[in-house]
Write an enzyme that holds these catalytic residues in place. Structure first.
Site, PDB file in Angstrom:
ATOM      1  N   ARG A 100     -23.055   0.415   3.279  1.00 16.58           N
ATOM      2  CA  ARG A 100     -22.451  -0.361   2.176  1.00 16.58           C
ATOM      3  C   ARG A 100     -23.513  -1.127   1.393  1.00 16.58           C
ATOM      4  NH1 ARG A 100     -19.308  -1.025   6.710  1.00 16.58           N
ATOM      5  NH2 ARG A 100     -17.157  -0.272   6.532  1.00 16.58           N
ATOM      6  N   LYS A 138     -18.768  -7.328   4.283  1.00 12.78           N
ATOM      7  CA  LYS A 138     -19.336  -6.734   5.503  1.00 12.78           C
ATOM      8  C   LYS A 138     -20.853  -6.573   5.394  1.00 12.78           C
ATOM      9  CE  LYS A 138     -15.200  -4.098   6.819  1.00 12.78           C
ATOM     10  NZ  LYS A 138     -14.669  -2.757   7.083  1.00 12.78           N
ATOM     11  N   HIS A 166     -19.530   6.047  -3.612  1.00 11.46           N
ATOM     12  CA  HIS A 166     -18.130   5.971  -4.015  1.00 11.46           C
ATOM     13  C   HIS A 166     -17.539   4.619  -3.637  1.00 11.46           C
ATOM     14  CE1 HIS A 166     -17.948   7.340   0.202  1.00 11.46           C
ATOM     15  NE2 HIS A 166     -16.787   6.713   0.268  1.00 11.46           N
ATOM     16  N   GLN A 179     -20.155   2.426  -1.306  1.00  5.74           N
ATOM     17  CA  GLN A 179     -20.609   2.941  -0.019  1.00  5.74           C
ATOM     18  C   GLN A 179     -20.962   4.417  -0.108  1.00  5.74           C
ATOM     19  OE1 GLN A 179     -16.674   4.040   2.404  1.00  5.74           O
ATOM     20  NE2 GLN A 179     -16.678   1.876   1.829  1.00  5.74           N
ATOM     21  N   LYS A 182     -19.665  11.766   8.236  1.00 10.68           N
ATOM     22  CA  LYS A 182     -18.319  11.287   7.916  1.00 10.68           C
ATOM     23  C   LYS A 182     -17.886  11.765   6.528  1.00 10.68           C
ATOM     24  CE  LYS A 182     -15.518   7.089   7.857  1.00 10.68           C
ATOM     25  NZ  LYS A 182     -15.502   5.674   7.498  1.00 10.68           N
ATOM     26  N   GLU A 189     -15.329  12.886   3.735  1.00 12.93           N
ATOM     27  CA  GLU A 189     -13.962  12.402   3.531  1.00 12.93           C
ATOM     28  C   GLU A 189     -13.325  13.139   2.357  1.00 12.93           C
ATOM     29  OE1 GLU A 189     -14.492   7.672   4.639  1.00 12.93           O
ATOM     30  OE2 GLU A 189     -14.720   8.271   2.554  1.00 12.93           O
ATOM     31  N   HIS A 208     -21.696   7.824   3.029  1.00 16.05           N
ATOM     32  CA  HIS A 208     -21.720   8.182   4.447  1.00 16.05           C
ATOM     33  C   HIS A 208     -22.892   9.111   4.720  1.00 16.05           C
ATOM     34  CE1 HIS A 208     -17.876   6.245   4.597  1.00 16.05           C
ATOM     35  NE2 HIS A 208     -17.395   7.080   3.688  1.00 16.05           N
ATOM     36  N   SER A 259     -15.672  -1.328  -0.633  1.00 17.54           N
ATOM     37  CA  SER A 259     -17.103  -1.463  -0.918  1.00 17.54           C
ATOM     38  C   SER A 259     -17.702  -0.234  -1.592  1.00 17.54           C
ATOM     39  CB  SER A 259     -17.853  -1.739   0.392  1.00 17.54           C
ATOM     40  OG  SER A 259     -17.598  -0.710   1.323  1.00 17.54           O
TER      41      SER A 259
END
Length: 441
Positions: free
Chosen positions: A313, A319, A294, A129, A154, A156, A131, A127
């Site tokens: 998302r 989702k 991203h 998205q 979060k 990454e 964070h 997706s």
């Protein structure tokens, strides 16, 4: 009569506890996630690593092998592969022996392993998205705990294992304006007035950021019928133009048609005109800080992240979608794709180690590339716990904290407690490639 009638039992218990504390380096059996976007069967790097780490593992030819989770996350806590250790999972072991984390990590992260280490094998796009930072994560968790299950940030990092493709960050404004001119269907969703504001804002960073936010928010909030009609018109047009031999690269047609085939009628297909397409070759990395838009598109990568499940998302997903939160939170700073590649730095104390050290305390990733000419190598001690994954090569490992030899091969995952080293006698003719995650505070 003896004050302790069960002396032998007591001695055994004490000996077992001592052994558990002494075994501070041990192999793990890690959780596999079979999400629908993952590569199938042995096309998946995840599946290949699972088989390498456990020859008795059965890989089903038609099953998706999307993620390998190496860590103590409650939804995928790694199993300990050492029958001298009573605890079944890494999470249980860390809870009983938090000193294994190292004093800094133990104190900073309340006795928890602060990262989750992963391998991802991406077949279809994940997706669009972003964070949240810690502040927003706290608010979202308080308001919508069913969608945002914790209050942590979060960040990454993805490091490519194979040719890897993703979307990351907003394109330079000139590129977005170029697509507004060459893709009328995209222009229709953004609107003439909003697009005009973006054009006139060039050269003024503050105004550009606001105009970009307006453009993206307007497109993401289009009525479904409107954007589906425009998307269908666009797909039809570029398909016909390509069939007639025309160059359709100014519509980013290859990627558009691929995403549309995976997620037909999804607004996320238009995000390719806003976001940079990033291509990573093995060893290349990208860091995804808070509020960075991203999506992973295709390929295999190592991923390391802070322990959180908070993802906002807004497209290319079945989702829960939270368009308003995403549009409000994003970092609207345009930058070229090249600026999104995160550099690795050679470790001054070990020429075989390359550090990916992001601007967050939760994790650092190391790539350890031992050449074929080297037969003895020591995985050096650091003052925090770490997880080591073997990508290529074989070795026999010894450690004062393992109490017996460890066989390492492709797919082996080791937990290494703080301040422990592992000496490798390398047996493979072509050297070794390993990745290590830890928290270097």
């Amino acid at each position: 009569m003896s004050p302790w009638p069960y002396k032998d039992v007591r001695t055994t218990v004490i000996a077992d506890v001592a052994a558990m504390e002494e075994v501070r380096v041990f192999p793990l059996s890690c959780a596999v996630q079979n999400y629908a976007w993952g590569k199938v069967g042995l096309d998946s790097e995840v599946a290949k690593l699972v088989v390498g780490g456990d020859t008795s593992a059965v890989i089903e030819a038609d099953k998706h092998y999307a993620e390998l989770w190496m860590g103590a996350h409650p939804k995928g806590d790694a199993l300990i592969k050492d029958n001298r250790i009573a605890q079944r999972t890494l999470g249980q072991w860390i809870a009983d022996y938090p000193a294994c984390l190292g004093s800094k990590v133990k104190d900073t992260f309340q006795g928890q392993l602060p990262f989750l280490f992963k391998v991802l094998s991406v077949n279809t796009a994940l997706s669009i998205q972003a964070h949240p930072n810690r502040e927003l994560a706290g608010r979202l968790h308080a308001q919508f705990p069913e969608h945002y299950p914790d209050n942590n940030h979060k960040p990454e990092m993805a490091v490519a294992l194979t040719h890897f493709e993703g979307l990351c960050g907003f394109r330079p404004v000139e590129e977005i304006i170029g697509f507004l001119k060459s893709v009328p269907e995209f222009h229709a969703l953004v609107g003439r007035e909003t697009a005009g504001e973006l054009v006139s804002s060039r050269g003024e960073a503050g105004r550009t950021s606001l105009a970009l936010k307006k453009c993206f928010t307007r497109m993401m909030n289009c009525e479904k019928k409107v954007f589906v009609d425009q998307l269908n018109m666009l797909v039809k047009r570029v398909t016909e133009e390509a069939a007639a031999g025309k160059d359709t690269s100014d519509s980013n047609s290859e990627l558009l048609l691929r995403l549309h085939s995976q997620y037909p009628g999804d607004i996320g297909c238009f995000s390719i005109y806003f976001l940079n397409r990033i291509v990573l070759e093995p060893g290349d990395a990208m860091f995804l800080g808070a509020n960075e838009p991203h999506a992973y598109l295709n390929g295999d990568c190592i991923e390391c992240m802070a322990c959180s499940d908070n993802t906002v998302r807004a497209g290319l997903t079945p989702k829960f979608i939270d368009v308003n939160t995403l549009c409000e939170m994003l970092n609207y700073s345009p930058a070229p794709a090249s600026a999104k590649i995160f550099p690795s730095i050679q470790d001054p104390s070990d020429p075989f180690v390359y550090l990916y050290d992001p601007p967050v305390p939760d994790f650092t990733v190391m790539r350890i590339q031992v050449p074929a000419s080297v037969r003895q190598y020591t995985v050096a001690p650091v003052d925090c716990a770490g997880i080591l994954l073997v990508i290529e090569g074989e070795a026999t490992g010894t450690s004062a904290a393992a109490l017996s030899d460890i066989t390492l091969s492709r797919g082996t995952v080791l937990f290494i407690s703080a301040n422990e080293s592992v000496s490798l006698h390398i047996t493979s003719p072509s050297g070794m490639t390993m990745y290590r995650a830890c928290s270097l505070l």
